[in-house]
Design a protein around this motif. Structure first.
Motif, short mmCIF file in Angstrom:
data_model
loop_
_atom_site.label_atom_id
_atom_site.label_comp_id
_atom_site.label_asym_id
_atom_site.label_seq_id
_atom_site.Cartn_x
_atom_site.Cartn_y
_atom_site.Cartn_z
N ASP A 13 0.86 -1.56 0.01
CA ASP A 13 -0.09 0.02 0.08
C ASP A 13 0.92 1.34 0.06
O ASP A 13 0.32 2.39 -0.01
N GLY A 14 2.36 1.14 0.08
CA GLY A 14 3.24 2.24 0.13
C GLY A 14 3.14 2.74 1.44
O GLY A 14 3.52 3.93 1.50
N VAL A 15 3.08 1.82 2.37
CA VAL A 15 3.39 2.29 3.73
C VAL A 15 4.94 1.99 3.87
O VAL A 15 5.27 0.79 4.11
N MET A 16 5.83 3.04 4.09
CA MET A 16 7.14 2.43 4.61
C MET A 16 7.15 2.94 6.07
O MET A 16 6.80 3.85 6.76
N SER A 17 8.18 1.91 6.73
CA SER A 17 8.39 2.16 8.04
C SER A 17 9.98 1.99 8.23
O SER A 17 10.67 1.15 7.68
N THR A 18 10.31 2.99 9.12
CA THR A 18 11.71 2.79 9.57
C THR A 18 11.88 2.67 10.90
O THR A 18 11.12 3.38 11.96
#
Length: 341
Positions: free
Chosen positions: A252-257
């Motif tokens: 879904d285009g959720v990036m996590s760092t």
């Protein structure tokens, strides 16, 4: 869209994403949890730890299925093959192991690293394995014959992140020397070197659907690049202000760092907006300084996120089902001054 000039007026509007919340904490490891990989069937995932074990957990219930011993130092890299019944692990003990998951034992070892191995990746279409380590080389192994096909040398410091893709450049490495290199796997040579970061590139992530772009992160910025040529697209619109150890992107285009100070930040891939900043809480009984997040990964569907940390726990996150754009409105201002590099 990618190479169109991003001016504040034409900056893409972020997609609304529901905020994520932690719903489960799994304990069981006796040391820092350093690495994670999901099984392609999405039934289980494995974590590697400084307690020298690899543990396999059920995705749905979070229960421990299996503990594997064999490494004599912390396990820093894990990958599960989607084409074989193999899992690969790498550690500070210079060992790279291939585990057969039908027998739950090591069937091959790959010898050649001169120091600790920090990252590993399995090629999606060829039977090769890539490992990067403290000897500043990314080594390419033939999985079956255990032969080292190439030593991709060129970095000046530890290779701490690597990913691989079916088309050229098939290998991309990030290093503590703050560069990213794109490699031609046929000749074992560098295609290009990206020198945009100022600090170690500790993590990189490919978008699962849009395979022609990837993001990389270091303590200064999260940056997005185009493939195959490595053109710089843009910086993400906030700075986490900590050493960032891990990143992942879902469909879904959720990036996590995840960072050394225990922060887990969530970003919109397309616009680069940071829509949520969470803080992991160190498990009771551990030091406050042990909140660091060392590894994170989405499951195969991208609906769950798993983070691993210095407090020896594994935390599972999912989207808040009750959130709507009304309860959590987008608060987006296009960037005013956009650095061109």
């Amino acid at each position: 869209m990618a190479l169109m000039e991003r001016t504040p007026g034409r900056w893409p509007r972020p997609v609304w994403h529901a905020p994520w919340k932690m719903y489960r904490v799994i304990s069981g490891h006796l040391g820092w949890v350093r690495s994670i990989a999901f099984d392609p069937s999405n039934k289980w995932f494995c974590t590697g730890s400084a307690d020298r074990t690899i543990k396999i957990w059920d995705v749905g219930t979070g229960t421990l299925q299996l503990s594997l011993t064999g490494h004599i130092e912390q396990v820093r890299g894990l990958a599960v093959s989607s084409r074989h019944t193999y899992m690969f692990s790498a550690g500070d003990d210079k060992l790279v192991k291939c585990w057969d998951l039908e027998q739950n034992k090591v069937v091959r070892s790959y010898h050649g690293h001169l120091s600790g191995v920090y990252c590993l990746a399995v090629h999606p279409t060829l039977d090769i394995l890539l490992t990067g380590g403290r000897d500043s080389v990314c080594r390419v192994w033939d999985i079956r014959s255990k032969v080292q096909v190439f030593a991709l040398s060129g970095h000046d410091d530890t290779v701490c992140s690597v990913f691989t893709r079916p088309t050229d450049p098939q290998v991309v490495t990030g290093s503590h020397d703050s560069t990213i290199k794109l490699w031609d796997l046929r000749y074992g040579k560098t295609m290009s070197t990206l020198t945009h970061h100022k600090k170690s590139v500790r993590a990189m992530a490919q978008h699962p659907k849009d395979i022609n772009s990837f993001a990389s992160v270091s303590a200064d910025n999260v940056k997005k690049f185009n493939l195959p040529n490595g053109e710089f697209l843009h910086n993400m619109l906030s700075q986490q202000k900590t050493i960032v150890n891990a990143m992942a992107v879902n469909r879904d285009g959720v990036m996590s760092t995840g960072g050394d100070n225990g922060s887990v930040w969530f970003w919109d891939w397309k616009s680069g907006q940071n829509f949520q900043q969470s803080q992991t809480i160190a498990q009771p009984g551990t030091l406050d300084g042990e909140a660091a997040v060392y590894a994170l990964s989405y499951d195969v569907t991208g609906t769950r996120l798993v983070t691993c940390g210095a407090d020896k726990t594994i935390k599972m996150w999912k989207k808040d089902q009750n959130a709507t754009p009304e309860t959590h409105p987008l608060n987006f201002k296009p960037p005013k001054d956009i650095p061109r590099f």
